[in-house]
Design a protein around this motif. Sequence first.
Motif, PDB file in Angstrom:
ATOM      1  N   ASP A   1      10.483   7.714   2.981  1.00  0.00           N
ATOM      2  CA  ASP A   1      10.694   8.851   3.874  1.00  0.00           C
ATOM      3  C   ASP A   1      11.712   8.513   4.958  1.00  0.00           C
ATOM      4  OD1 ASP A   1       8.851  10.248   2.416  1.00  0.00           O
ATOM      5  OD2 ASP A   1       7.226  10.074   3.888  1.00  0.00           O
TER       6      ASP A   1
ATOM      7  N   GLY B   1       6.050  -4.530   4.262  1.00  0.00           N
ATOM      8  CA  GLY B   1       6.862  -3.497   4.888  1.00  0.00           C
ATOM      9  C   GLY B   1       7.907  -4.031   5.842  1.00  0.00           C
TER      10      GLY B   1
ATOM     11  N   LYS C   1       5.525   4.906   1.204  1.00  0.00           N
ATOM     12  CA  LYS C   1       5.945   6.269   1.517  1.00  0.00           C
ATOM     13  C   LYS C   1       6.745   6.306   2.815  1.00  0.00           C
ATOM     14  CE  LYS C   1       4.138  10.986   1.941  1.00  0.00           C
ATOM     15  NZ  LYS C   1       4.755  11.286   3.256  1.00  0.00           N
ATOM     16  N   ALA C   2       6.317   5.539   3.802  1.00  0.00           N
ATOM     17  CA  ALA C   2       7.023   5.508   5.084  1.00  0.00           C
ATOM     18  C   ALA C   2       8.444   4.965   4.921  1.00  0.00           C
ATOM     19  CB  ALA C   2       6.242   4.663   6.095  1.00  0.00           C
TER      20      ALA C   2
ATOM     21  N   TYR D   1       8.142   9.294  -6.812  1.00  0.00           N
ATOM     22  CA  TYR D   1       8.355   9.687  -5.416  1.00  0.00           C
ATOM     23  C   TYR D   1       9.792   9.414  -4.988  1.00  0.00           C
ATOM     24  CZ  TYR D   1       7.274  10.633  -0.549  1.00  0.00           C
ATOM     25  OH  TYR D   1       7.254  11.186   0.718  1.00  0.00           O
TER      26      TYR D   1
ATOM     27  N   ASP E   1       0.838  -1.196   0.000  1.00  0.00           N
ATOM     28  CA  ASP E   1       0.000   0.000   0.000  1.00  0.00           C
ATOM     29  C   ASP E   1       0.879   1.254   0.000  1.00  0.00           C
ATOM     30  OD1 ASP E   1       0.433   0.983   2.844  1.00  0.00           O
ATOM     31  OD2 ASP E   1      -0.404  -0.982   3.273  1.00  0.00           O
ATOM     32  N   TRP E   2       0.282   2.362  -0.421  1.00  0.00           N
ATOM     33  CA  TRP E   2       1.033   3.603  -0.591  1.00  0.00           C
ATOM     34  C   TRP E   2       1.616   4.106   0.727  1.00  0.00           C
ATOM     35  CZ3 TRP E   2       3.448   6.437  -3.992  1.00  0.00           C
ATOM     36  CH2 TRP E   2       3.803   7.756  -3.659  1.00  0.00           C
ATOM     37  N   GLU E   3       0.869   3.980   1.812  1.00  0.00           N
ATOM     38  CA  GLU E   3       1.329   4.476   3.101  1.00  0.00           C
ATOM     39  C   GLU E   3       2.592   3.744   3.541  1.00  0.00           C
ATOM     40  OE1 GLU E   3      -1.788   3.665   2.386  1.00  0.00           O
ATOM     41  OE2 GLU E   3      -2.594   5.718   2.330  1.00  0.00           O
ATOM     42  N   THR E   4       2.633   2.427   3.330  1.00  0.00           N
ATOM     43  CA  THR E   4       3.818   1.648   3.692  1.00  0.00           C
ATOM     44  C   THR E   4       5.004   2.055   2.833  1.00  0.00           C
ATOM     45  OG1 THR E   4       2.468  -0.245   4.383  1.00  0.00           O
ATOM     46  CG2 THR E   4       4.772  -0.689   3.858  1.00  0.00           C
TER      47      THR E   4
END
Length: 324
Positions: A105, A282, A101-102, A136, A96-99
Amino acid sequence: MRFVGYLLPGVLALWPIEKWYLDCLLRHSELYAACISEEIFFTTAGQFCNPFLAQIAVGVFLVQLGNLFHQIEITTRCNFSCSYCAGRSMDQQDMDWETFKAIVDGLSPQHQHCTVSLQGEGEPSLHPLFWCMADYVTTSGHTPYSILNGSRLDAARIAATFPRIGISLDTLDASTAERIGRHNLTKVLRNLEELTAVMSPSRITVMSVDMGQPLGPLRAWVRQRGFGRHVIQPLARKDDYARHYGTAIRFTPRRQPESAVRPSSTCRFVQSDLMRFYTWKGQELPCCFIKDTTGIESIPQLKQSLARGEVPPGCSGCSELRPL
């Protein structure tokens, strides 16, 4: 390059400077490596191949100017059914995108510039956010990389997004490709032609798995087309790879010797920051060779387990294990 290959065996005899020499290569070379826990093949467009380099480059898939190499498994889904691929027996899922991106980042500021490969046990371009993820990585100050199977190439976009790209190709024979599980070879080759029309072949690495199929025609084709690298990977002998092999592959996995008490052990990936691999869930791993994460909670915990002589299934049979 050939000179370096001849020089290294002598250099590697001096064990204390191995880490120093690896760091030099990481910072100052454009050497490419493909490793599967057993052997390494380096092949440039000039057909250079030197297995002695294995001592320092195990685990380094892409060496460019930068720091730690990060590989993110953004999907395990694939439109191929390669008989040697462990991913076909895994849950077919997207990160998923949140994983994602984390993870990216979290690379800064500790790792100011990294090569980030969108690559795992699936076809990366199948992820609906593949291009967003690549962009990204770039906007975060890192270098994007990926290895694609060639079936879904957006040539112009690849050329604009990736400084270098890997394309997996095991044979030029359609019947052999279909038997392996690599479908529609004609389309793949056509897509590759379109890619080389807008992107210099020197920026493209051809990745092949040696299953015993004739590789001579493919090697000659790679040289003729002027591709930057041709990396030939042997079949992995670790049990968590080999147990997924189809019946068409006759192979004896290397399993960890059974004994009442196993000696304390470690490996260079656990001891040093050579790379990081992130599963689609992740989970952070010290290398990309672990396909069974049973018993692995974290890298520090894995280090402690190995020191106690407890080898998890995902490390069983790995040639990187060394006694403490």
